[in-house]
Design a protein around this motif. Structure first.
Motif, mmCIF file in Angstrom:
data_model
loop_
_atom_site.group_PDB
_atom_site.id
_atom_site.type_symbol
_atom_site.label_atom_id
_atom_site.label_comp_id
_atom_site.label_asym_id
_atom_site.label_seq_id
_atom_site.Cartn_x
_atom_site.Cartn_y
_atom_site.Cartn_z
ATOM 1 N N MET A 1 0.802 -1.096 -0.231
ATOM 2 C CA MET A 1 0.130 0.082 -0.346
ATOM 3 C C MET A 1 0.819 1.106 -0.106
ATOM 4 O O MET A 1 0.532 1.966 -0.581
ATOM 5 C CB MET A 1 -1.028 0.035 0.881
ATOM 6 C CG MET A 1 -2.148 1.097 1.222
ATOM 7 S SD MET A 1 -2.625 0.672 1.981
ATOM 8 C CE MET A 1 -3.134 1.867 3.781
ATOM 9 N N ASN A 3 3.710 1.750 -1.534
ATOM 10 C CA ASN A 3 4.822 1.600 -2.077
ATOM 11 C C ASN A 3 6.028 3.139 -2.530
ATOM 12 O O ASN A 3 4.837 4.002 -2.352
ATOM 13 C CB ASN A 3 4.761 0.900 -3.224
ATOM 14 C CG ASN A 3 3.442 1.240 -3.856
ATOM 15 O OD1 ASN A 3 3.738 2.649 -4.272
ATOM 16 N ND2 ASN A 3 3.024 0.275 -4.745
ATOM 17 N N ASN A 6 3.256 5.630 -4.062
ATOM 18 C CA ASN A 6 1.726 6.402 -3.192
ATOM 19 C C ASN A 6 2.758 7.381 -2.426
ATOM 20 O O ASN A 6 1.456 7.326 -2.076
ATOM 21 C CB ASN A 6 1.308 4.955 -2.715
ATOM 22 C CG ASN A 6 0.558 3.748 -3.771
ATOM 23 O OD1 ASN A 6 -0.127 4.250 -4.631
ATOM 24 N ND2 ASN A 6 -0.239 3.106 -3.076
ATOM 25 N N ALA A 52 4.650 3.660 -10.832
ATOM 26 C CA ALA A 52 3.887 2.306 -11.064
ATOM 27 C C ALA A 52 3.448 1.762 -11.906
ATOM 28 O O ALA A 52 3.378 0.515 -11.647
ATOM 29 C CB ALA A 52 2.508 2.893 -10.105
ATOM 30 N N ASN A 56 4.967 -1.677 -11.922
ATOM 31 C CA ASN A 56 4.680 -3.021 -11.346
ATOM 32 C C ASN A 56 3.340 -3.108 -9.602
ATOM 33 O O ASN A 56 3.347 -3.634 -9.355
ATOM 34 C CB ASN A 56 4.894 -4.446 -12.032
ATOM 35 C CG ASN A 56 2.778 -5.000 -11.618
ATOM 36 O OD1 ASN A 56 1.895 -4.804 -12.292
ATOM 37 N ND2 ASN A 56 3.395 -6.605 -11.143
ATOM 38 N N MET A 57 3.737 -1.572 -9.918
ATOM 39 C CA MET A 57 3.548 -0.673 -8.230
ATOM 40 C C MET A 57 1.729 -0.670 -8.222
ATOM 41 O O MET A 57 1.885 0.131 -7.227
ATOM 42 C CB MET A 57 4.516 -0.015 -8.074
ATOM 43 C CG MET A 57 5.349 -0.524 -7.335
ATOM 44 S SD MET A 57 6.785 0.995 -7.178
ATOM 45 C CE MET A 57 8.023 0.158 -6.846
ATOM 46 N N THR A 59 -1.456 -0.538 -7.275
ATOM 47 C CA THR A 59 -2.917 0.135 -6.418
ATOM 48 C C THR A 59 -3.506 -0.357 -6.983
ATOM 49 O O THR A 59 -3.737 0.937 -6.587
ATOM 50 C CB THR A 59 -1.941 -0.277 -5.055
ATOM 51 O OG1 THR A 59 -1.772 1.252 -4.603
ATOM 52 C CG2 THR A 59 -0.801 -0.883 -4.773
ATOM 53 N N SER A 60 -5.000 -0.757 -5.817
ATOM 54 C CA SER A 60 -5.934 0.032 -5.342
ATOM 55 C C SER A 60 -6.250 0.865 -4.428
ATOM 56 O O SER A 60 -6.703 2.017 -5.257
ATOM 57 C CB SER A 60 -6.961 -0.993 -5.375
ATOM 58 O OG SER A 60 -7.575 -2.245 -6.164
ATOM 59 N N PHE A 61 -5.229 0.929 -4.271
ATOM 60 C CA PHE A 61 -5.430 2.632 -2.966
ATOM 61 C C PHE A 61 -4.271 3.745 -3.742
ATOM 62 O O PHE A 61 -4.852 4.563 -3.967
ATOM 63 C CB PHE A 61 -4.152 2.295 -2.195
ATOM 64 C CG PHE A 61 -3.742 3.244 -0.783
ATOM 65 C CD1 PHE A 61 -4.784 3.488 -0.244
ATOM 66 C CD2 PHE A 61 -3.004 3.910 -0.984
ATOM 67 C CE1 PHE A 61 -5.003 5.452 0.894
ATOM 68 C CE2 PHE A 61 -2.282 4.776 0.141
ATOM 69 C CZ PHE A 61 -3.208 5.333 1.055
ATOM 70 N N GLY A 62 -3.213 3.094 -4.218
ATOM 71 C CA GLY A 62 -2.635 4.095 -5.916
ATOM 72 C C GLY A 62 -3.829 4.698 -6.882
ATOM 73 O O GLY A 62 -3.509 6.172 -6.891
ATOM 74 N N LYS A 63 -4.576 3.919 -7.131
ATOM 75 C CA LYS A 63 -5.679 4.463 -8.397
ATOM 76 C C LYS A 63 -6.727 5.545 -7.674
ATOM 77 O O LYS A 63 -7.297 6.270 -8.027
ATOM 78 C CB LYS A 63 -6.613 3.341 -8.817
ATOM 79 C CG LYS A 63 -5.731 2.432 -9.803
ATOM 80 C CD LYS A 63 -6.643 1.053 -10.568
ATOM 81 C CE LYS A 63 -6.254 0.245 -10.677
ATOM 82 N NZ LYS A 63 -6.884 -1.104 -11.740
#
Length: 185
Positions: A1, A3, A6, A52, A56-57, A59-63
């Motif tokens: 989460m 990374n 983010n 990202a 390949n980082m 994440t849903s949190f990043g989106k």
């Protein structure tokens, strides 16, 4: 989460209070410092996405966080510029209302299992808003040039793109919703 991508996005959010604080005391130096921080924050929008995807980082949190960071950055600066009387309040209202509408549509779509990704018009809108805010924050003449007319011109282009992309999101959402509803029948 948390990374690298983010963390860069979070840094964009944490820069906002400093920009707002600088704009609370407008002057040539504070406005220039606010622009430097704003430009730095704006560049992180490109960097975090690149990192990202490349590493390949994603994440849903990043989106969730990335568009939120943009909205906080742009909305905060626009509110400060309205407070200073440097832009019309109705422009900030239209732009912020569109952002809330799109966020709401994305939440409804997600609840229905649909994803409404950012499209080229939404990305163009964000870039134009960022470009427009720079000369508007500079505000004072620099080297004999007044940055406000260019900023106001770009702001109206950003406003057009904001409204257009908002209607495009509505159209996409409605089209996906109809397809999804037809598939369930």
């Amino acid at each position: 989460m948390f990374n690298l991508a983010n963390r860069i996005t979070l840094a964009r959010i944490f820069i906002v209070p400093a920009i707002v604080a600088l704009l609370m005391f407008p002057g040539r130096i504070t406005c220039l410092a606010a622009v430097v921080l704003f430009a730095l924050a704006s560049v992180t929008d490109v960097i975090d996405g690149h990192i990202a995807r490349r590493s390949n980082m994603v994440t849903s949190f990043g989106k969730f966080l990335d568009p939120l960071a943009d909205k906080i950055l742009i909305g905060s600066v626009m509110i400060m510029l309205v407070e200073l009387g440097w832009i019309a309040g109705w422009i900030a209202i239209v732009i912020i209302a569109r952002e809330l509408m799109v966020t709401g549509l994305r939440a409804v779509a997600a609840d229905e299992g649909l994803v409404i990704a950012a499209d080229k018009f939404g990305k163009m809108k964000t870039v134009m808003q960022m470009f427009a805010l720079v000369p508007l924050m500079l505000h004072y003449p620099w080297f004999g040039l007044d940055p406000n007319p260019a900023g106001q011109f770009m702001l109206y282009i950003a406003l057009f793109l904001t409204v257009f992309s908002g209607f495009n999101y509505l159209y996409t959402f409605y089209g996906n919703w109809l397809k999804e509803g037809a598939g369930r029948a």
